[in-house]
Structure formats: structure tokens, C-alpha cells
Design an enzyme around this catalytic site. Sequence first.
Site: not given
Ligand code: BES
Ligand code: ZN
Length: 618
Positions: A271, A295-296, A299, A318, A376, A384
Site C-alpha cells: 500500500e 485491500h490496498e 490501507h 491489517e 518478517d 489479518y
Molecule cells: N502491507 C501488506 C504487505 C506487507 C505486510 C509487506 C507486511 C511487508 C510486511 C499488504 O497490504 C498486504 O497485506 N498484502 C497482501 C494482500 C492482501 C489481499 C491480503 C499480500 O501481499 O498477499
Molecule cells: Zn495489507
Amino acid sequence: MANSNKVIDPSSLANLSEVVTKHLHFDWTISFTEKKIHGHVTLDMVTLVPRVAQIVLDSSYLDIKGVQLNGQPLEYTVADRHPSLGSALTITLPETVEEGTKLQVKIEYSTTEKCTAVQYLEPEQTVGKKHPYLFSQCQAIHARALAPLQDSPSVKVTYSASVTSPLPVVMSALLSGTSEDNNDGTKTYHFKQNTTIPSYLIAIAAGNLAGREIGPRSTVWCEPEVVEQAAWEFEDTEKFIATGESLLTPYEWGRYDLLVLPPSFPYGGMENPCLTFVTPTLLAGDKSAVDVVAHEIAHSWMGNLVTTSNWEHFWLNEGWTVFIERKIASRLHGEPERQFSAIIGWKALKESVELFGENSPATVLKPDLSSGIDPDDYFSSIPYEKGFNLLYHIEKTVGGPQVFEPYMKAHVERFANKSITTDQWLAHLHEYMEKHHGQEVVDKLKQIDWDRWISGPGMPPVDPKFDTSLADACYNLAARWDQARQSDDLSGFSSKDVESFTSTQKIVFLERLTDCEPLPHHLLEKMDQLYEMTPIRNADIRFRWQQLCVMASYEKIYPHVVEFITEQGRMKFVRPLYRYLYNAKNGASLAQETFLKHKNFYHPIAATLIAKDINLKQ
Ligand code: BES
Ligand code: ZN
């Protein structure tokens, strides 16, 4: 002052309680040949307490060349590396300064080849094959590998940037101007982000980028070869933004552009403000993956305006975002659609809990990161989906959407441009309900087992009982296949079984089967014959089908799995598939060899995690 910043953010080494950054300016030159960004960052800071003697910043694998305060060189040291948090950069001030003192610190530096925030791609790794490419990914704690700064979401800054590059540059900001040619084949691109953001939202990409307008405030950026397809796939973007606005507050960020990245992008979406980054695996050809864009977009309020104060409260970003994403889905496609997505989310949550173990501290909604755990390593569906389920449960408890939806808006209004903790969120929820709905609703809130939801491991304490109207057909078909293992007669199955299924229904059908005992190979073979699963290109279906087959050690699928996990690097797909392959019959060495052969294809963050997943020491 003692290091009380530990309380503010266990994932930062900076002295956050003594000094705070207000604005960052980056002056960068991109070198594709050296695979480096060099230049300087200027930090506008203010002291928060009396007698501040030093500034401690986060840094990771940076080559620091010099530090200046108002033009005067300063002494500094770079500490030994903490395994996950990087190296503290300690800058000694010429003399201690009083509370409220403004300091402008300029640091000259270069990134290094160990930079975890940026992936550099060779021309062969791009669609067009002619130009190199680079992109960053700073969340959660990789911004410190892009620049020395206070790398904590508790700190919110505006930023500006001047970036010199031989190829077009985009950033998580508004473009404020582009210079004429610099006479050496480069141009300088100027950016401004005027809304305060946490450091993890700083983002940059450069490559052979083309843009196509897809809405009144949206352009999709990508390599020219895919711009057409991308523009079609994401044409509903404006509808999502407008729905977000009707649920919450006016969209703050001016533009909402999308950048479709090369296939090694490790996430589904990121996002970055003004410019969401997405994986090209969303280009499914049927708009079935645009929930990631919803989703994004969500955010834009949850995370980017109201931000977690540190990574222990990541669920506030999330969980809230998933909740709003699904509100958007229900506004546009009806409540059953929201329920269907929630069912898929519940399954993802269950898989994460099973993977970590139901008593694992990683399954807690608000985990304890005080021992310096790498965020990470804790990344999973738990923040989520447990987060979504907590909000969903609160919504039900307080009297449904009628009561909850106005509260969502109040939450954003109360905390916009701030960073908050779970306790602050909870205090406001109670305050709001008391003020607007009185003791009766406050009493209802008391029935919620907050401690178990927020600090307990494992699955949520409440069964959400989602409406299964869209899932039933998938469950019934899965049950028939599950029962067919007992019989030799497969004549009851035909290609018609899935003819009317949407992509999402196919996914739920396959997911349901991965919950059963592994299917006998002749059933998988038959299913593939009838439903033509293996050739399907939709990444989510392909993932679930391959998972089902690998879990049954159905070796015929292995070459297809290898193909899939080496042509795209989205961690949601590659990490589980590597793990399943590693654990499947005759799969362990195939998994390891495949990874070692293609290691350079993956983004550095993904490569590190996959290596851990399949027991390879990096
Ligand atoms: N912000 C996240 C991606 C993220 C989280 C990157 C933590 C690094 C550390 C992004 O908004 C996200 O949640 N992406 C999901 C998609 C979503 C529809 C659940 C993904 O990448 O799968
Ligand atoms: Zn997210």
C-alpha cells in the site's frame, strides 16, 4: 536518558524518546550498473527532552560516508550488526541541546549489495528484456536499508526526493517535476509526499515504465507490454476508492496510482501511498484477483492514515484493512460475497495456526517482539484474519453494521495522521460506544474475552458462523470427491461439476479438499482430466491445485510446481509450495536444488525466508 525507546518500538534501535524526525529529503542517484543508490538524506528533527547528546538512527547494510549538522561535520559510529534490526548509527552532537531544538542532519551514504530493501533486475528478468529495473519493499523494517533514519512506524514524516536515473522513476509520493536531460542520459525526478507517513511507506521503482490512465485520479504503471491488460484488469479501481470514501472519510492522498511489478515482487500488494505496488499475478484475465486492490485501497485509511505504532500492533493495520476491504466487497457485490471472503480468510487463519502450532507465540494477535524478533519471521495470516474476526465479532456484539459503520469512520477521524497501540484503539472504542450508545452497549462489550482475543494463542475464542450460501456448492463437490476414495466408480463426475463455478469457488473447492486426507493419485488424475486444472493460469487456483497434488506426493505435478515457483516470486504462493514440496515424497532435494538454482530470481526478503523454510543455511 535511558533507552526507554524500547517501549516505543522494540524493532528500532533509534533513540525515539529523545528526538523525532519531521521531514526527510532524499537526494539520490541510481546506478543500475553498480546496483546501488547513492547520495544523501537530510533529516529535519526536533528534540523531545532536555540535554540530548546524540542521535541514534536505524541503518542496515549502508555505507555511511559522512554526517553534517548545519554544514559542520559530526562524529559518528556504526555499531556491530544486530541480526535482524541492523546497525545503530550513533551521531554525537557537538554539545547537548535543549528540548525543542530543531536539528538538520545531512548524511551522505550509499546502499550496498547486501541491501534487503531493493531488488535490481537484469534486463532478462523483465518483460521487455531490454532495460534493467529496480524496486523497493520497505515494510516492515527494510527502510533502514534504503537510508539511515528512524525506522519506526511511531514516527510520521513528510518527505521530498530528487532522484537522478537513466530510466523513469516512480515513488510513493506525488511527482512535482522532471528536469530536462542532464546531458549524461539521465533525468532528475522530483517528488513530494505532503501527508505524514511512517518510514515503511517510502517506496521507489525505476525501469522502462509506461502509464495508462484508468480513472480520474488513477494511472496504472508497468512495462509497456502489459499496460493494456493491466488497465483492463484494474478498471474498477475508482469504484473501490469511492466506496472507501463513502464508508470512511474523503481520500487524502491526491492520487491513487498502481504499479504492476515484475514477477519477483514478493507480496500480492503493498500500500505505498499514492502508488500501490502489485504483483503481476493479479493479471488473471478475469478480474478475480482485484480484491487485493480493494485491500490496498483500504490501507489508504487503515495503516496509512491510522498507523500501528510498532510491529506488535501490526494487526491494527491489517485486521482493520481486511475488515474494510470486505465492507467494500459487500457494498459492491452484496453481503454473501463478504461472508464468502471471510470463509476463505478463516481457512488461511487455520493454516497459519497449524503451521506455527496452536500454542505458538506467533499466533497471538498482539505478539511480543521485545526480544528483537524479525517481524518478517512472524508474517502470517494471523494479524489479518484474527484481526478481521475480532472486528467482525465486535460488530455483531454491538448491534451490527448500523452501530459499527459510523464507529469505523469515527475511528479514522480520531486517529488520522497518528500512530496508535491496541490499548489506544480499545480505549476509544469504549469511549465511542459509551458516548453514542450508552451503558447498554458498553455492557455488551464487557462480554468479549479481550484478553484471550488479543493475547491468547491459537484460533479465536468465538466461532463466527459465516453464511455458507456461496460456499455450499464447493463443499458439496469436495465431499463427493472425498467420499469417492472409497469406491471405484467415478462415473458420477463430469466437467459440468465446475462449469458454473467462479474462480473463487474453484479455490474454495480445492481448499476444502486440502483439509481432507491426501487424495489417491487416480482421483487427482481424474479430476485433472475432467476439470483441466493443471493448465489453469489463474495464480490462486494454480496454487491450490498444486498444493493439493503435492500434499498427496503426486509426482506428476512436480515439474509444474517448479515452473510456477520459478516464474513468479509472490511469497503467498512460493513459500508454502516450497515447504510442501520439501516435505513431499522425493521432493526435498528437488525443492532445495530448485531454490539454489533460482535464488537470484527472488527478492532478497523472499530468498531469506524460503531458505529458512526448506532448511538451507544462507
Ligand atoms: N502491507 C501488506 C504487505 C506487507 C505486510 C509487506 C507486511 C511487508 C510486511 C499488504 O497490504 C498486504 O497485506 N498484502 C497482501 C494482500 C492482501 C489481499 C491480503 C499480500 O501481499 O498477499
Ligand atoms: Zn495489507
